[in-house]
Motif scaffolding. Structure first.
Motif, short mmCIF file in Angstrom:
data_model
loop_
_atom_site.label_atom_id
_atom_site.label_comp_id
_atom_site.label_asym_id
_atom_site.label_seq_id
_atom_site.Cartn_x
_atom_site.Cartn_y
_atom_site.Cartn_z
N GLY A 1 0.72 -1.16 -0.14
CA GLY A 1 -0.01 0.05 -0.14
C GLY A 1 0.81 1.30 0.05
N LYS A 2 0.42 2.53 0.77
CA LYS A 2 0.69 3.55 0.65
C LYS A 2 2.12 3.71 1.29
N GLU A 3 2.44 3.03 2.05
CA GLU A 3 3.68 3.10 2.78
C GLU A 3 4.81 2.87 1.93
N TRP A 4 4.75 1.82 0.99
CA TRP A 4 5.83 1.74 0.04
C TRP A 4 5.60 2.41 -1.34
N PHE A 5 4.25 2.73 -1.84
CA PHE A 5 4.19 3.38 -3.05
C PHE A 5 3.91 4.93 -2.70
N GLY A 6 3.63 5.48 -1.66
CA GLY A 6 3.39 6.85 -1.55
C GLY A 6 1.95 7.16 -1.38
N THR A 7 1.79 8.29 -0.85
CA THR A 7 0.34 9.01 -0.71
C THR A 7 -0.29 9.33 -2.34
N LYS A 8 0.48 9.32 -3.14
CA LYS A 8 0.18 9.73 -4.36
C LYS A 8 0.56 8.75 -5.35
N GLY A 9 0.74 7.43 -4.94
CA GLY A 9 1.32 6.43 -5.74
C GLY A 9 0.33 5.38 -6.41
N PHE A 10 -0.93 5.89 -6.34
CA PHE A 10 -2.07 5.12 -7.08
C PHE A 10 -2.88 5.95 -7.93
N SER A 11 -3.39 5.39 -9.10
CA SER A 11 -4.45 6.01 -9.98
C SER A 11 -5.66 6.11 -8.95
N GLU A 12 -6.13 7.30 -8.94
CA GLU A 12 -7.63 7.74 -8.46
C GLU A 12 -8.72 6.86 -9.16
N LYS A 13 -8.41 6.44 -10.33
CA LYS A 13 -9.51 6.02 -11.32
C LYS A 13 -9.70 4.50 -10.60
N ASN A 14 -8.80 3.89 -10.81
CA ASN A 14 -8.73 2.34 -10.94
C ASN A 14 -7.98 1.69 -9.62
N GLY A 15 -7.15 2.49 -8.83
CA GLY A 15 -6.37 2.03 -7.79
C GLY A 15 -5.25 1.31 -8.33
N ARG A 16 -4.75 1.16 -9.42
CA ARG A 16 -3.50 0.52 -9.78
C ARG A 16 -2.60 1.35 -9.66
N PHE A 17 -1.28 0.78 -9.83
CA PHE A 17 -0.06 1.80 -10.03
C PHE A 17 0.06 2.79 -11.07
N PRO A 18 0.23 3.78 -11.01
CA PRO A 18 -0.51 4.85 -11.96
C PRO A 18 0.48 5.08 -13.23
N LEU A 19 1.76 4.39 -13.44
CA LEU A 19 2.35 4.50 -14.47
C LEU A 19 3.00 3.19 -15.11
N LEU A 20 3.23 3.29 -16.57
CA LEU A 20 3.84 2.12 -17.11
C LEU A 20 5.16 2.64 -17.71
N ILE A 21 5.99 1.63 -17.55
CA ILE A 21 7.35 1.93 -18.05
C ILE A 21 7.71 1.00 -19.08
N LYS A 22 8.04 1.70 -20.46
CA LYS A 22 8.49 0.78 -21.56
C LYS A 22 9.92 1.14 -22.01
N LEU A 23 10.51 0.09 -22.77
CA LEU A 23 11.57 0.43 -23.94
C LEU A 23 11.06 -0.01 -25.17
N LEU A 24 11.07 0.87 -26.15
CA LEU A 24 10.46 0.65 -27.45
C LEU A 24 11.63 0.47 -28.34
N ASP A 25 11.52 -0.55 -29.21
CA ASP A 25 12.47 -0.80 -30.55
C ASP A 25 11.41 -0.55 -31.59
N CYS A 26 11.65 0.69 -32.65
CA CYS A 26 10.88 0.88 -33.77
C CYS A 26 11.81 0.60 -34.72
N ASN A 27 11.77 -0.81 -35.27
CA ASN A 27 12.63 -1.12 -36.59
C ASN A 27 11.88 -0.75 -37.75
N ASP A 28 10.56 -0.39 -37.48
CA ASP A 28 9.57 0.13 -38.69
C ASP A 28 8.81 1.23 -38.31
N ASP A 29 8.12 1.90 -38.80
CA ASP A 29 7.20 3.04 -38.67
C ASP A 29 6.12 2.48 -37.79
N LEU A 30 5.70 3.03 -36.70
CA LEU A 30 4.30 2.87 -35.90
C LEU A 30 3.10 3.60 -36.68
#
Length: 322
Positions: A69-98
């Motif tokens: 919960g909030k002890e680990w993720f912080g008072t702002k560390g949750f989406s207010e809409k669905n309660g999940r972790f608010p961010l998604l972190i990606k690495l993208l390889d664009c070998n062709d056009d998206l």
């Protein structure tokens, strides 16, 4: 009770028609195929990453969130809409056009239940000579003009193309038309969403050999024709052991840091910290341990970790919930 420590996750890899093999340069063991996305830190129904280090190894980010919960993720560390972790972190390889695409805001009525809108930012890790992206509409293009261009199959005439180099950063609020193009590898920090509306996809088949679905009406509905506040910047002026702010939104603040000597930092009880290692190598030390890292690795630092130190010769991105 589990003591806080930096969490590292097993990435979830996604095959995409535009993907390639460039993520191997980060030492990642990617599956066969056209791998376009590495979901490095994710808490989404379409991809939930699991911890690979320490006491919580084997647990999904969703399980960690629910247990600590909030002890680990912080008072702002949750989406207010669905309660999940608010961010998604990606690495993208664009070998062709998206595909040419746009994302909705949280308020769009067409969103699937429980899904968020998608504001995002890109940091360019690598770019081939003459690489480019599509970044917004040309000035004066309104809904009627764009709809007509789509109908007449000349949408590319209405889009802005921008050259890119490693180190460039782009802030892409929901409503901004955009597309990464061939020869670019980026780190992406975004809202925790997997909703994309495709406007144009070069009439190419998908991985299944069938034409990929377009979302013309949804796209026309959510585009911010007067602009959504997109911005871009060069980042080669970043000073050693100082944070350079790259993007600030209601969903994330992202900064770049160049580490060349021990750098003492600390978390706050308001937010987790996400570190993305863009280049180089170094170490992360905290009260109860240390871990070595290299380019391409990502870590989630709990809000209650407290003081930590970065050392080595490397470039990192730091993301927090605002």
């Amino acid at each position: 009770m589990t003591k806080p420590y930096p969490l590292k996750f097993q990435p979830e890899f996604k095959e995409r028609v535009w993907g390639g093999r460039a993520l191997e340069q980060f030492g990642l063991e990617i599956p066969e195929g056209h791998i376009g996305e590495g979901w490095m830190i994710g808490d989404h129904p379409n991809g939930t990453t699991k911890v690979v280090n320490g006491e919580l190894a084997g647990k999904g980010l969703d399980e960690v969130r629910e247990a600590l919960g909030k002890e680990w993720f912080g008072t702002k560390g949750f989406s207010e809409k669905n309660g999940r972790f608010p961010l998604l972190i990606k690495l993208l390889d664009c070998n062709d056009d998206l595909s040419v695409q746009v994302h909705p805001t949280d308020e769009y009525e067409g969103l699937p239940k429980g899904e968020l809108g998608k504001t995002e930012m890109w940091y360019v890790l690598d770019a081939k000579p003459d690489a480019k992206i599509i970044y917004g509409l040309k000035e004066g293009v309104d809904r009627a003009a764009l709809a007509k261009a789509i109908e007449e199959n000349r949408i590319m005439d209405e889009l802005q193309e921008v050259p890119v180099q490693a180190g460039d950063t782009f802030y892409i609020p929901a409503g901004t038309v955009h597309a990464l193009c061939a020869g670019v590898v980026v780190a992406e920090i975004q809202q925790n969403s997997d909703t994309t509306y495709r406007i144009y996809d070069y009439d190419r088949p998908g991985l299944d050999g069938k034409p990929r679905e377009l979302h013309i009406e949804d796209s026309l509905n959510v585009i911010a024709y007067e602009g959504a506040g997109a911005s871009r910047m060069k980042t080669d002026n970043a000073q050693p052991n100082e944070w350079l702010k790259l993007a600030e939104s209601p969903y994330f603040i992202v900064e770049k840091g160049v580490v060349n000597a021990p750098w003492s930092l600390a978390t706050s009880n308001e937010s987790f910290v996400i570190l993305v290692v863009c280049e180089g190598a170094g170490s992360l030390k905290w009260a109860d341990g240390s871990i070595d890292f290299r380019s391409g690795e990502c870590f989630l630092l709990p809000a209650n970790l407290g003081e930590y130190t970065l050392d080595g010769s490397c470039t990192v991105l730091r993301s927090v919930a605002p």
